[in-house]
Design an enzyme around this catalytic site. Sequence first.
Site, mmCIF file in Angstrom:
data_model
loop_
_atom_site.group_PDB
_atom_site.id
_atom_site.type_symbol
_atom_site.label_atom_id
_atom_site.label_comp_id
_atom_site.label_asym_id
_atom_site.label_seq_id
_atom_site.Cartn_x
_atom_site.Cartn_y
_atom_site.Cartn_z
ATOM 1 N N PRO A 1 2.768 -6.655 1.637
ATOM 2 C CG PRO A 1 3.253 -6.772 -0.646
ATOM 3 C CD PRO A 1 2.113 -6.650 0.334
ATOM 4 N NE ARG B 1 -3.922 -6.446 1.117
ATOM 5 C CZ ARG B 1 -3.455 -6.030 -0.054
ATOM 6 N NH1 ARG B 1 -4.255 -5.388 -0.894
ATOM 7 N NH2 ARG B 1 -2.211 -6.245 -0.398
ATOM 8 N N PRO C 1 0.812 -1.213 0.000
ATOM 9 C CG PRO C 1 0.163 -0.786 2.234
ATOM 10 C CD PRO C 1 0.944 -1.765 1.364
ATOM 11 N NE ARG D 1 6.111 1.767 -3.455
ATOM 12 C CZ ARG D 1 5.693 1.479 -4.658
ATOM 13 N NH1 ARG D 1 5.484 2.423 -5.532
ATOM 14 N NH2 ARG D 1 5.465 0.240 -4.998
#
EC number: 5.3.3.10
Length: 126
Positions: free
Chosen positions: A36, A72, A2, A41
Amino acid sequence: MPHFIVECSDNIREEADLPGLFAKVNPTLAATGIFPLAGIRSRVHWVDTWQMADGQHDYASVHMTLKIGAGRSLESRQQAGEMLFELIKTHFAALMESRLLALSFEIEELHPTLNFKQNNVHALFK
């Protein structure tokens, strides 16, 4: 993904300690197990021109968006959002006590097809 994006009024640039916030946000997001680490960022866009409410006080605002890829569950997104907003409120608690401050946070799920990216950083974390 994300991406954690902060829009922050420039009048709290020194007090906001956004590098400190990012140092907490990134590992917190990674710890959820649904994002992950290599894709996380965090960044800020400083806003130098704004008006809040009646414009009569030295108001400050921080709006945060977490942009995530699709797929998700609502439950996992809500849990991650609640955990992240608690972290955000804790980070800004002292500033909230000392001045007029508006905090807001939203999660934006990107379209599953109209989302293009390339990242060779993931290989470092395999």
